[in-house]
Scaffold this motif. Structure first.
Motif, PDB file in Angstrom:
ATOM      1  N   LYS A  84     -10.818 -14.729  47.721  1.00 52.37           N
ATOM      2  CA  LYS A  84     -12.166 -15.284  47.920  1.00 52.37           C
ATOM      3  C   LYS A  84     -12.985 -14.436  48.892  1.00 52.37           C
ATOM      4  N   VAL A  85     -12.328 -13.562  49.632  1.00 51.09           N
ATOM      5  CA  VAL A  85     -13.014 -12.660  50.562  1.00 51.09           C
ATOM      6  C   VAL A  85     -13.518 -11.459  49.769  1.00 51.09           C
ATOM      7  N   ASN A  86     -14.804 -11.229  49.830  1.00 52.16           N
ATOM      8  CA  ASN A  86     -15.420 -10.117  49.117  1.00 52.16           C
ATOM      9  C   ASN A  86     -14.787  -8.802  49.572  1.00 52.16           C
ATOM     10  N   GLY A  87     -14.213  -8.077  48.628  1.00 50.05           N
ATOM     11  CA  GLY A  87     -13.576  -6.802  48.936  1.00 50.05           C
ATOM     12  C   GLY A  87     -12.070  -6.874  49.013  1.00 50.05           C
ATOM     13  N   ALA A  88     -11.521  -8.088  49.082  1.00 43.89           N
ATOM     14  CA  ALA A  88     -10.066  -8.236  49.105  1.00 43.89           C
ATOM     15  C   ALA A  88      -9.535  -8.148  47.683  1.00 43.89           C
ATOM     16  N   ARG A  89      -8.426  -7.454  47.543  1.00 47.00           N
ATOM     17  CA  ARG A  89      -7.711  -7.391  46.273  1.00 47.00           C
ATOM     18  C   ARG A  89      -6.262  -7.758  46.584  1.00 47.00           C
ATOM     19  N   ALA A  90      -6.030  -9.067  46.655  1.00 44.49           N
ATOM     20  CA  ALA A  90      -4.721  -9.593  47.036  1.00 44.49           C
ATOM     21  C   ALA A  90      -3.845  -9.774  45.806  1.00 44.49           C
ATOM     22  N   VAL A  91      -2.575  -9.464  45.971  1.00 44.17           N
ATOM     23  CA  VAL A  91      -1.601  -9.569  44.895  1.00 44.17           C
ATOM     24  C   VAL A  91      -0.293 -10.109  45.443  1.00 44.17           C
ATOM     25  N   ALA A  92       0.460 -10.710  44.556  1.00 42.72           N
ATOM     26  CA  ALA A  92       1.828 -11.096  44.886  1.00 42.72           C
ATOM     27  C   ALA A  92       2.757 -10.062  44.264  1.00 42.72           C
ATOM     28  N   ALA A  93       3.755  -9.668  45.002  1.00 48.82           N
ATOM     29  CA  ALA A  93       4.749  -8.737  44.477  1.00 48.82           C
ATOM     30  C   ALA A  93       6.084  -9.060  45.130  1.00 48.82           C
ATOM     31  N   ALA A  94       7.129  -9.083  44.319  1.00 47.11           N
ATOM     32  CA  ALA A  94       8.444  -9.449  44.831  1.00 47.11           C
ATOM     33  C   ALA A  94       9.411  -8.269  44.878  1.00 47.11           C
ATOM     34  N   SER A  95       8.922  -7.078  44.551  1.00 48.31           N
ATOM     35  CA  SER A  95       9.798  -5.911  44.588  1.00 48.31           C
ATOM     36  C   SER A  95       8.997  -4.691  45.018  1.00 48.31           C
ATOM     37  N   PRO A  96       9.674  -3.679  45.540  1.00 50.62           N
ATOM     38  CA  PRO A  96       8.962  -2.455  45.918  1.00 50.62           C
ATOM     39  C   PRO A  96       8.221  -1.827  44.740  1.00 50.62           C
ATOM     40  N   ARG A  97       8.833  -1.819  43.581  1.00 46.07           N
ATOM     41  CA  ARG A  97       8.189  -1.217  42.406  1.00 46.07           C
ATOM     42  C   ARG A  97       6.908  -1.967  42.044  1.00 46.07           C
ATOM     43  N   ALA A  98       6.972  -3.295  42.043  1.00 46.31           N
ATOM     44  CA  ALA A  98       5.788  -4.087  41.716  1.00 46.31           C
ATOM     45  C   ALA A  98       4.693  -3.884  42.759  1.00 46.31           C
ATOM     46  N   ALA A  99       5.068  -3.792  44.030  1.00 44.85           N
ATOM     47  CA  ALA A  99       4.090  -3.584  45.084  1.00 44.85           C
ATOM     48  C   ALA A  99       3.399  -2.233  44.948  1.00 44.85           C
ATOM     49  N   ALA A 100       4.170  -1.189  44.708  1.00 53.10           N
ATOM     50  CA  ALA A 100       3.591   0.143  44.534  1.00 53.10           C
ATOM     51  C   ALA A 100       2.669   0.157  43.323  1.00 53.10           C
ATOM     52  N   ASN A 101       3.073  -0.510  42.259  1.00 51.73           N
ATOM     53  CA  ASN A 101       2.264  -0.558  41.044  1.00 51.73           C
ATOM     54  C   ASN A 101       0.909  -1.213  41.293  1.00 51.73           C
ATOM     55  N   THR A 102       0.875  -2.259  42.105  1.00 54.33           N
ATOM     56  CA  THR A 102      -0.407  -2.917  42.382  1.00 54.33           C
ATOM     57  C   THR A 102      -1.357  -2.001  43.147  1.00 54.33           C
ATOM     58  N   ARG A 103      -0.804  -1.170  43.998  1.00 52.22           N
ATOM     59  CA  ARG A 103      -1.639  -0.205  44.729  1.00 52.22           C
ATOM     60  C   ARG A 103      -2.142   0.864  43.772  1.00 52.22           C
ATOM     61  N   GLU A 104      -1.275   1.316  42.877  1.00 51.70           N
ATOM     62  CA  GLU A 104      -1.629   2.401  41.967  1.00 51.70           C
ATOM     63  C   GLU A 104      -2.625   1.962  40.893  1.00 51.70           C
ATOM     64  N   VAL A 105      -2.586   0.709  40.485  1.00 48.31           N
ATOM     65  CA  VAL A 105      -3.431   0.248  39.382  1.00 48.31           C
ATOM     66  C   VAL A 105      -4.752  -0.339  39.864  1.00 48.31           C
ATOM     67  N   VAL A 106      -4.725  -1.212  40.868  1.00 46.54           N
ATOM     68  CA  VAL A 106      -5.962  -1.875  41.308  1.00 46.54           C
ATOM     69  C   VAL A 106      -6.298  -1.628  42.772  1.00 46.54           C
ATOM     70  N   ASP A 107      -5.594  -0.698  43.411  1.00 50.36           N
ATOM     71  CA  ASP A 107      -5.847  -0.393  44.814  1.00 50.36           C
ATOM     72  C   ASP A 107      -5.796  -1.660  45.669  1.00 50.36           C
ATOM     73  N   ALA A 108      -4.778  -2.494  45.419  1.00 49.88           N
ATOM     74  CA  ALA A 108      -4.630  -3.748  46.159  1.00 49.88           C
ATOM     75  C   ALA A 108      -4.570  -3.465  47.652  1.00 49.88           C
ATOM     76  N   ASN A 109      -5.102  -4.407  48.444  1.00 52.81           N
ATOM     77  CA  ASN A 109      -5.110  -4.200  49.890  1.00 52.81           C
ATOM     78  C   ASN A 109      -4.477  -5.349  50.682  1.00 52.81           C
ATOM     79  N   VAL A 110      -4.088  -6.419  50.006  1.00 56.82           N
ATOM     80  CA  VAL A 110      -3.399  -7.535  50.655  1.00 56.82           C
ATOM     81  C   VAL A 110      -2.186  -7.898  49.801  1.00 56.82           C
ATOM     82  N   LEU A 111      -1.030  -7.916  50.421  1.00 59.71           N
ATOM     83  CA  LEU A 111       0.219  -8.259  49.757  1.00 59.71           C
ATOM     84  C   LEU A 111       0.626  -9.659  50.178  1.00 59.71           C
ATOM     85  N   VAL A 112       0.954 -10.488  49.190  1.00 53.98           N
ATOM     86  CA  VAL A 112       1.389 -11.853  49.480  1.00 53.98           C
ATOM     87  C   VAL A 112       2.857 -11.990  49.086  1.00 53.98           C
TER      88      VAL A 112
END
Length: 174
Positions: free
Chosen positions: A83-111
């Motif tokens: 809901k914060v303008n500019g935040a791209r928060a994602v949930a990731a349960a593994s290192p591979r999934a976390a890296a993928n979120t950064r590589e695909v959507v430039d996520a900036n908040v990990l949940v």
């Protein structure tokens, strides 16, 4: 040095503190946004908004910053953080999934969910903060479209144009 904004609600409080300590030991600049003590009645939206706002503010100022939320209800935290303008928060349960979120959507908040195993959670955070979005036009354009909708409510079709000297030329020979 990467700045990591951490917060945890009652469901992730102990794990959040352990991950904060590991991030500090690894040399990251860590900012804790709460909870200040274990409170079974606390609510995740406050923490999600605090972390996301701090990350976006830092990134807008050119600081290498990310957020980590450790919550009882991870999916709910993703919704609140986004809901914060500019935040791209994602949930990731593994290192591979976390890296993928950064590589695909430039996520900036990990949940992360508070029930995660500490070692896996730490490896997931490490992968998240060290991965980056490759300089690929399609991915950049898609992030711009998301931001355009977030700011104006429309997608008029950001056309990322490349100058001729920016286009990779292949000189493969048979």
């Amino acid at each position: 040095m990467t700045r990591i904004h951490f917060a945890a609600d009652h469901g992730g409080y102990e794990l959040g503190l352990a991950l904060q300590a590991r991030a500090e030991a690894a040399g990251h600049d860590v900012v804790w946004h709460g909870a200040d003590e274990l409170d079974p009645g606390d609510d995740y939206p406050l923490f999600a908004i605090r972390v996301s706002t701090a990350v976006v503010t830092d990134q807008d100022a050119g600081v290498d910053a990310f957020g980590v939320l450790v919550l009882d209800e991870g999916a709910a935290g993703v919704i609140a953080a986004n809901k914060v303008n500019g935040a791209r928060a994602v949930a990731a349960a593994s290192p591979r999934a976390a890296a993928n979120t950064r590589e695909v959507v430039d996520a900036n908040v990990l949940v992360l969910e508070g029930i995660a195993f500490e070692e896996n959670a730490w490896l997931t955070i490490s992968a998240f903060v060290t991965a980056s979005m490759p300089h690929v036009v399609d991915r950049g354009r898609r992030v711009l479209q998301i931001e355009e909708y977030e700011n104006s409510g429309t997608i008029e079709g950001w056309a990322v144009q490349l100058e001729p000297d920016q286009i990779a030329v292949s000189h493969d020979r048979l």
